[in-house]
Each structure stands twice: as structure tokens, then as C-alpha cells.
Design a protein around this motif. Structure first.
Motif, PDB file in Angstrom:
ATOM      1  N   VAL A   1      44.079  42.762  50.322  1.00 33.34           N
ATOM      2  CA  VAL A   1      44.197  41.710  51.337  1.00 33.34           C
ATOM      3  C   VAL A   1      45.689  41.510  51.570  1.00 33.34           C
ATOM      4  CG1 VAL A   1      43.910  39.208  51.631  1.00 33.34           C
ATOM      5  CG2 VAL A   1      42.053  40.578  50.627  1.00 33.34           C
ATOM      6  N   HIS A   2      46.072  41.229  52.809  1.00 32.11           N
ATOM      7  CA  HIS A   2      47.479  40.961  53.115  1.00 32.11           C
ATOM      8  C   HIS A   2      47.694  39.457  53.253  1.00 32.11           C
ATOM      9  CE1 HIS A   2      47.868  45.186  55.144  1.00 32.11           C
ATOM     10  NE2 HIS A   2      47.600  45.262  53.850  1.00 32.11           N
ATOM     11  N   THR A   3      48.845  39.001  52.833  1.00 32.11           N
ATOM     12  CA  THR A   3      49.127  37.573  52.982  1.00 32.11           C
ATOM     13  C   THR A   3      50.620  37.318  53.077  1.00 32.11           C
ATOM     14  OG1 THR A   3      48.421  35.389  52.220  1.00 32.11           O
ATOM     15  CG2 THR A   3      49.265  36.883  50.539  1.00 32.11           C
ATOM     16  N   ASP A   4      50.945  36.049  53.323  1.00 32.57           N
ATOM     17  CA  ASP A   4      52.329  35.568  53.358  1.00 32.57           C
ATOM     18  C   ASP A   4      52.640  35.052  51.954  1.00 32.57           C
ATOM     19  OD1 ASP A   4      54.598  33.940  53.562  1.00 32.57           O
ATOM     20  OD2 ASP A   4      54.015  33.108  55.495  1.00 32.57           O
TER      21      ASP A   4
ATOM     22  N   PRO B   1      50.075  28.798  49.858  1.00 32.36           N
ATOM     23  CA  PRO B   1      49.681  28.178  48.579  1.00 32.36           C
ATOM     24  C   PRO B   1      48.799  29.058  47.687  1.00 32.36           C
ATOM     25  CG  PRO B   1      49.567  26.576  50.357  1.00 32.36           C
ATOM     26  CD  PRO B   1      49.863  27.898  51.010  1.00 32.36           C
ATOM     27  N   LYS B   2      48.065  29.980  48.266  1.00 34.49           N
ATOM     28  CA  LYS B   2      47.222  30.828  47.408  1.00 34.49           C
ATOM     29  C   LYS B   2      48.073  31.631  46.434  1.00 34.49           C
ATOM     30  CE  LYS B   2      45.710  33.086  51.127  1.00 34.49           C
ATOM     31  NZ  LYS B   2      46.826  32.675  52.020  1.00 34.49           N
ATOM     32  N   ILE B   3      49.311  31.925  46.809  1.00 39.13           N
ATOM     33  CA  ILE B   3      50.189  32.680  45.896  1.00 39.13           C
ATOM     34  C   ILE B   3      50.561  31.813  44.691  1.00 39.13           C
ATOM     35  CG2 ILE B   3      52.466  33.771  45.662  1.00 39.13           C
ATOM     36  CD1 ILE B   3      50.630  35.501  47.280  1.00 39.13           C
TER      37      ILE B   3
ATOM     38  N   VAL C   1      39.146  27.875  48.745  1.00 38.78           N
ATOM     39  CA  VAL C   1      38.601  29.027  49.467  1.00 38.78           C
ATOM     40  C   VAL C   1      39.240  29.111  50.844  1.00 38.78           C
ATOM     41  CG1 VAL C   1      36.373  29.045  48.270  1.00 38.78           C
ATOM     42  CG2 VAL C   1      36.638  27.678  50.329  1.00 38.78           C
ATOM     43  N   ARG C   2      39.329  30.329  51.332  1.00 38.38           N
ATOM     44  CA  ARG C   2      39.819  30.547  52.699  1.00 38.38           C
ATOM     45  C   ARG C   2      39.340  31.918  53.164  1.00 38.38           C
ATOM     46  NH1 ARG C   2      42.185  31.077  48.087  1.00 38.38           N
ATOM     47  NH2 ARG C   2      43.899  29.591  48.379  1.00 38.38           N
ATOM     48  N   THR C   3      39.327  32.089  54.488  1.00 40.73           N
ATOM     49  CA  THR C   3      38.962  33.377  55.071  1.00 40.73           C
ATOM     50  C   THR C   3      40.168  34.300  55.026  1.00 40.73           C
ATOM     51  OG1 THR C   3      37.559  32.165  56.611  1.00 40.73           O
ATOM     52  CG2 THR C   3      38.027  34.469  57.152  1.00 40.73           C
ATOM     53  N   VAL C   4      39.930  35.569  54.698  1.00 45.51           N
ATOM     54  CA  VAL C   4      40.992  36.580  54.787  1.00 45.51           C
ATOM     55  C   VAL C   4      40.412  37.832  55.454  1.00 45.51           C
ATOM     56  CG1 VAL C   4      42.270  35.776  52.744  1.00 45.51           C
ATOM     57  CG2 VAL C   4      40.475  37.527  52.490  1.00 45.51           C
ATOM     58  N   ALA C   5      41.285  38.765  55.773  1.00 44.50           N
ATOM     59  CA  ALA C   5      40.833  40.044  56.333  1.00 44.50           C
ATOM     60  C   ALA C   5      40.909  41.116  55.252  1.00 44.50           C
ATOM     61  CB  ALA C   5      41.703  40.432  57.524  1.00 44.50           C
ATOM     62  N   LEU C   6      39.830  41.890  55.159  1.00 42.36           N
ATOM     63  CA  LEU C   6      39.809  42.982  54.178  1.00 42.36           C
ATOM     64  C   LEU C   6      40.572  44.171  54.773  1.00 42.36           C
ATOM     65  CD1 LEU C   6      38.631  43.796  51.440  1.00 42.36           C
ATOM     66  CD2 LEU C   6      36.598  44.622  52.651  1.00 42.36           C
TER      67      LEU C   6
HETATM   68  C1  LIG Z   1      39.515  34.893  60.788  1.00 43.34           C
HETATM   69  C2  LIG Z   1      40.653  34.560  59.841  1.00 43.34           C
HETATM   70  C3  LIG Z   1      41.298  35.574  59.176  1.00 43.34           C
HETATM   71  C4  LIG Z   1      42.336  35.300  58.298  1.00 43.34           C
HETATM   72  N1  LIG Z   1      42.941  36.316  57.614  1.00 43.34           N
HETATM   73  C5  LIG Z   1      43.893  36.022  56.703  1.00 43.34           C
HETATM   74  C6  LIG Z   1      44.454  37.053  55.900  1.00 43.34           C
HETATM   75  O1  LIG Z   1      44.112  38.242  55.995  1.00 43.34           O
HETATM   76  N2  LIG Z   1      45.397  36.696  54.990  1.00 43.34           N
HETATM   77  C7  LIG Z   1      45.785  35.399  54.835  1.00 43.34           C
HETATM   78  O2  LIG Z   1      46.626  35.142  53.981  1.00 43.34           O
HETATM   79  N3  LIG Z   1      45.275  34.400  55.568  1.00 43.34           N
HETATM   80  C8  LIG Z   1      44.328  34.693  56.495  1.00 43.34           C
HETATM   81  N4  LIG Z   1      43.788  33.687  57.244  1.00 43.34           N
HETATM   82  C9  LIG Z   1      44.279  32.318  57.079  1.00 43.34           C
HETATM   83  C10 LIG Z   1      43.698  31.716  55.802  1.00 43.34           C
HETATM   84  O3  LIG Z   1      42.327  31.450  55.992  1.00 43.34           O
HETATM   85  C11 LIG Z   1      44.439  30.446  55.374  1.00 43.34           C
HETATM   86  O4  LIG Z   1      44.343  29.467  56.384  1.00 43.34           O
HETATM   87  C12 LIG Z   1      45.906  30.719  55.065  1.00 43.34           C
HETATM   88  O5  LIG Z   1      46.085  31.985  54.447  1.00 43.34           O
HETATM   89  C13 LIG Z   1      46.467  29.654  54.145  1.00 43.34           C
HETATM   90  O6  LIG Z   1      45.689  29.681  52.973  1.00 43.34           O
HETATM   91  P1  LIG Z   1      46.170  28.978  51.622  1.00 43.34           P
HETATM   92  O7  LIG Z   1      46.794  27.680  52.033  1.00 43.34           O
HETATM   93  O8  LIG Z   1      44.899  28.776  50.859  1.00 43.34           O
HETATM   94  O9  LIG Z   1      47.109  29.903  50.939  1.00 43.34           O
HETATM   95  C14 LIG Z   1      42.736  33.953  58.112  1.00 43.34           C
HETATM   96  C15 LIG Z   1      42.067  32.929  58.778  1.00 43.34           C
HETATM   97  C16 LIG Z   1      41.041  33.232  59.623  1.00 43.34           C
HETATM   98  C17 LIG Z   1      40.330  32.093  60.327  1.00 43.34           C
END
Ligand SMILES: Cc1cc2nc3c(=O)[nH]c(=O)nc-3n(C[C@H](O)[C@H](O)[C@H](O)COP(=O)(O)O)c2cc1C
Length: 184
Positions: free
Chosen positions: A62-65, A69-71, A45-50
Motif C-alpha cells: 500500500v502507498h501512503t504519505d 497518522p497511520k505511520i 480504520v481507513r480505505t487504502v488502494a492495493l
Molecule cells: C477511495 C480511497 C482510497 C484511498 N487510498 C489511500 C491510499 O492508498 N493510501 C493512503 O494512505 N490513504 C488513502 N486514502 C485516504 C485514507 O483513507 C485516509 O483518509 C488517509 O490516509 C489518512 O489516514 P490516517 O489519518 O488514518 O493515517 C484513500 C481514501 C479513499 C476514500
């Protein structure tokens, strides 16, 4: 308060929260917890932005890199859970989704809307999760090719409202989001 027995109104309320999450950075729905299953079978689990919510398509984005690792997890099992707790409304939203990983030209529009200051979230070197020799031994260039959109096609939504009497309903895409009350 509207009729507590109205399944449609409960679903409408959930969508209003999701849409507010996209529009308002201060809304608790802005920052869902996003769960996947690791290639080794563990929950992650991790926080993301909607970033986008489209009720007509039952889609959240959701946007990501692409190097996170989630990819890798989504390449093995393209499914995710999203969780939001709206403390003021006493509502929990849980969503199960099938996830499409979008890259390249088809997400030019989304990239164009990412503010320049936020583009550094896509391109960290070394790639996220890599051990580094000291705390700040990394760089954050903006790298368009690393930008990815996780398009989440919603399959199920589970809503809980902690009112005087608790309410819980489950809605599925398979039943065209008709919904059914379940024991909370
Ligand atoms: C407030 C907050 C917002 C975040 N928003 C995003 C997001 O929109 N997309 C994202 O990929 N990671 C976001 N992150 C970082 C992820 O929580 C996470 O640390 C990172 O994506 C690596 O995750 P993974 O190793 O599970 O792939 C955010 C973290 C925080 C604390």
C-alpha cells in the motif's frame, strides 16, 4: 463449481481477487480497509488502494504519505489488518500482517510507477489531520520524500464464503498456508 472442500482452491480464489485488485481499479479488492492500532490503543480504520500483491512472498503493498497518522501508529505497533468484501463472489477476505514502512531510495521503482497526477497524494501541507482555518486552506504539492510504501508481510488470512452453506477457512504463514476449515 469446484470441490467446496478444497482448501487450496479457496486460497487460490482469494489470491486471484487480490491480484485483480492490483490490476483493476474497478475491482472491490482494489480498496481494502486497512486497520491499525493507534498509539493510544484504539482501533483505526481507513480505505487504502492495493498497489502490489505477491503470493510467492506473501506480501501486499500500500502507498501512503509518511506524515499520516497511520505511520505514527505503525511506528508503535507495526501490525495491520486488511479487510475486503467481494459482494459479487460473496467472499470476505481478512488479513493480518506485519508491516514494514519503506522510504527513500529502496522505493524508487514504486515512485517511478506513480502517475504524475497521483503524486500529489504525497505532500499535503499542512500535514494530514492538521486543523485548518477554512475548508480548502491546504496545498497538495508532490513531495517525493513524503512517499512511503507499507509492505505488509501476511501472517494470517481468514476467508469466508457465503454460499448455500457457508464456508470459512484460516490459513497461516506458520503452517505454510496449508489452511484449516473453521466453523463460520
Ligand atoms: C477511495 C480511497 C482510497 C484511498 N487510498 C489511500 C491510499 O492508498 N493510501 C493512503 O494512505 N490513504 C488513502 N486514502 C485516504 C485514507 O483513507 C485516509 O483518509 C488517509 O490516509 C489518512 O489516514 P490516517 O489519518 O488514518 O493515517 C484513500 C481514501 C479513499 C476514500
Amino acid at each position: 463449481m469446484s470441490d467446496p472442500n478444497d482448501l487450496g482452491a479457496f486460497l487460490d480464489e482469494a489470491w486471484q481477487h487480490l491480484e485483480r485488485g492490483v490490476a483493476d481499479a474497478k475491482s472491490p479488492a482494489r480498496l481494502p480497509t486497512f486497520a491499525t492500532v493507534s498509539p493510544g490503543g484504539r482501533p483505526e480504520v481507513r480505505t487504502v488502494a492495493l498497489r502490489h500483491a505477491a503470493r510467492a512472498q506473501s506480501v501486499l503493498e500500500v502507498h501512503t504519505d509518511i506524515e499520516t497518522p497511520k505511520i505514527a501508529a505503525l511506528r508503535v505497533l507495526p501490525r495491520a489488518g486488511l479487510h475486503i468484501w467481494l459482494a459479487d463472489a460473496d467472499v470476505q477476505i481478512r488479513i493480518s500482517a506485519d508491516v514494514e514502512v519503506l522510504t527513500g531510495a529502496e522505493i524508487d521503482d514504486q515512485w517511478a510507477r506513480v502517475p504524475p497526477a497521483s503524486r500529489v497524494s504525497y505532500g499535503t501541507m499542512p500535514v494530514p489531520g492538521t486543523p485548518i482555518p477554512s475548508v480548502y486552506a491546504y496545498e497538495k504539492p508532490s513531495e517525493r520524500s513524503r512517499f512511503a510504501v507499507l509492505r505488509c508481510h501476511m501472517v494470517e488470512m481468514d476467508l469466508v464464503h457465503l454460499g448455500t452453506q457457508h464456508r470459512r477457512a484460516i490459513y497461516t504463514a506458520a503452517t505454510d498456508w496449508q489452511g484449516t476449515w473453521v466453523a463460520p
